[in-house]
Scaffold this active site. Structure first.
Site, PDB file in Angstrom:
ATOM      1  N   HIS A  62      39.753  47.283  39.465  1.00 17.77           N
ATOM      2  CA  HIS A  62      39.103  45.975  39.346  1.00 17.77           C
ATOM      3  C   HIS A  62      38.563  45.456  40.674  1.00 17.77           C
ATOM      4  O   HIS A  62      37.686  44.577  40.685  1.00 17.77           O
ATOM      5  CB  HIS A  62      40.070  44.956  38.750  1.00 17.77           C
TER       6      HIS A  62
ATOM      7  N   ASP B 200      50.449  38.973  45.236  1.00 24.92           N
ATOM      8  CA  ASP B 200      49.093  39.370  44.858  1.00 24.92           C
ATOM      9  C   ASP B 200      48.088  38.630  45.762  1.00 24.92           C
ATOM     10  O   ASP B 200      48.243  38.642  46.976  1.00 24.92           O
ATOM     11  CB  ASP B 200      48.876  39.089  43.366  1.00 24.92           C
TER      12      ASP B 200
ATOM     13  N   TYR C 176      37.730  38.386  45.667  1.00 26.58           N
ATOM     14  CA  TYR C 176      37.424  39.809  45.818  1.00 26.58           C
ATOM     15  C   TYR C 176      36.063  39.986  46.500  1.00 26.58           C
ATOM     16  O   TYR C 176      35.892  40.895  47.329  1.00 26.58           O
ATOM     17  CB  TYR C 176      37.426  40.488  44.452  1.00 26.58           C
TER      18      TYR C 176
ATOM     19  N   HIS D  56      54.205  45.065  38.659  1.00 30.22           N
ATOM     20  CA  HIS D  56      53.479  44.268  39.655  1.00 30.22           C
ATOM     21  C   HIS D  56      53.914  42.808  39.661  1.00 30.22           C
ATOM     22  O   HIS D  56      53.985  42.178  40.713  1.00 30.22           O
ATOM     23  CB  HIS D  56      51.980  44.369  39.370  1.00 30.22           C
TER      24      HIS D  56
END
Length: 306
Positions: A164, A116, A225, A282
């Site tokens: 997201h 991730d 992000y 995931h």
């Protein structure tokens, strides 16, 4: 190297894993937390977890790898018991911190694996410090500028996996909606993105949520992000000079976010192989730890450059 007395997130419980020791390292001016174990005389492997987890994501993989390797699981800046600095969280900046932490802990050359957001950082670390890496393993990650789609899909069958990214970019609103509700938010990710909703129990969800909430951790998580565009720009800038030549392993889950990590990585790293882990969503290290440990051990043994 610092001690537990210098833990920057002291109010957060510190879980123990038999056979492993907590460390803190001065990483270019910030303190990063690591868990260390295994065989110091053997090749080193550094493991990086992603959102919304901490080093604990590797707890079921670490003991197996420790039988054959010197193992370090490092909390990224803003994660777990690492410091939550101000400034940029673009993955090249963060990668420099992680590499400095590894060197401060006595590891100058190592294998690197990330899941991730940890894979985002691992990829950027590889393009900066490739000469000090033996190889790179990346697990189910939409890496900015590399494996991440250019746009969030609108198809409901796909959109729930990536919605997201856009939400976290919005200034202020995520903090307004999520502060005090970290338990619900973290729980949604862990439950929805696992193939089996029973993968994570309430205790684990609460522990990860507490880490996100502690010491401005929510801001830090969102910052990865919010700086993703800068991460993508720096990745492409580095790759314009030279593509990766170290061995790369792409690990996908049969029901994960990126169906074929290896195919997504090959344009940037010619020496790439891939596997798909069956019966995994995931969160592959949590869902199929034995398969992940076996894949990493085989990858490192086959390409050992020590």
């Amino acid at each position: 190297m610092t001690t537990a007395l210098d833990n920057p997130v002291r109010d957060l419980p510190l879980p123990e894993l038999p056979g492993f020791t907590h460390r803190w390292a001065d990483a270019g001016g910030i303190r990063l937390h690591a868990v260390e174990g295994g065989r110091p005389d053997r090749p080193a492997v550094v493991l990086l977890a992603g959102f919304p987890q901490t080093w604990w994501a590797w707890r079921k993989v670490l003991p197996t790898l420790a039988r054959r390797f010197h193992v370090l699981a490092i909390d990224l800046p803003g994660q777990g018991h690492s410091e939550r600095p101000d400034g940029s969280y673009d993955t090249h900046t963060v990668a420099a911190y992680v590499h400095a932490a590894a060197e401060a802990l006595g590891v100058s050359r190592y294998w690197l694996a990330g899941h991730d957001v940890g894979a985002w950082v691992a990829f950027s670390l590889a393009v900066q410090f490739e000469s000090q890496l033996c190889g790179l393993a990346l697990l189910d990650a939409g890496i900015p500028g590399i494996t991440l789609p250019d746009a969030v899909p609108l198809d409901p069958e796909k959109a729930w996996k990536t919605w997201h990214f856009a939400f976290h970019l919005v200034p202020d609103l995520p903090e307004i909606l999520l502060a005090g509700r970290e338990r619900e938010y973290v729980g949604w990710f862990l439950k929805a993105k696992s193939l089996s909703p029973s993968t994570f129990d309430d205790t684990e969800i609460e522990a990860y949520a507490a880490a996100v909430a502690a010491n401005d951790g929510l801001r830090a998580c969102l910052a990865y992000y919010r700086h993703a565009a800068e991460s993508a720009r720096k990745n492409h800038e580095a790759l314009a000079r030279q593509h990766l030549t170290v061995p790369v392993l792409g690990i996908s889950g049969s029901h994960g976010s990126i169906p074929d990590m290896a195919a997504s990585l090959r344009p940037w790293a010619a020496n790439t192989t891939g596997i798909v882990v069956p019966d995994a969503g995931h969160f592959i290290p949590d869902e199929q730890p034995e398969a992940v440990a076996a894949a990493l051990a085989a990858f490192m043994s086959e390409g050992d450059r020590y």
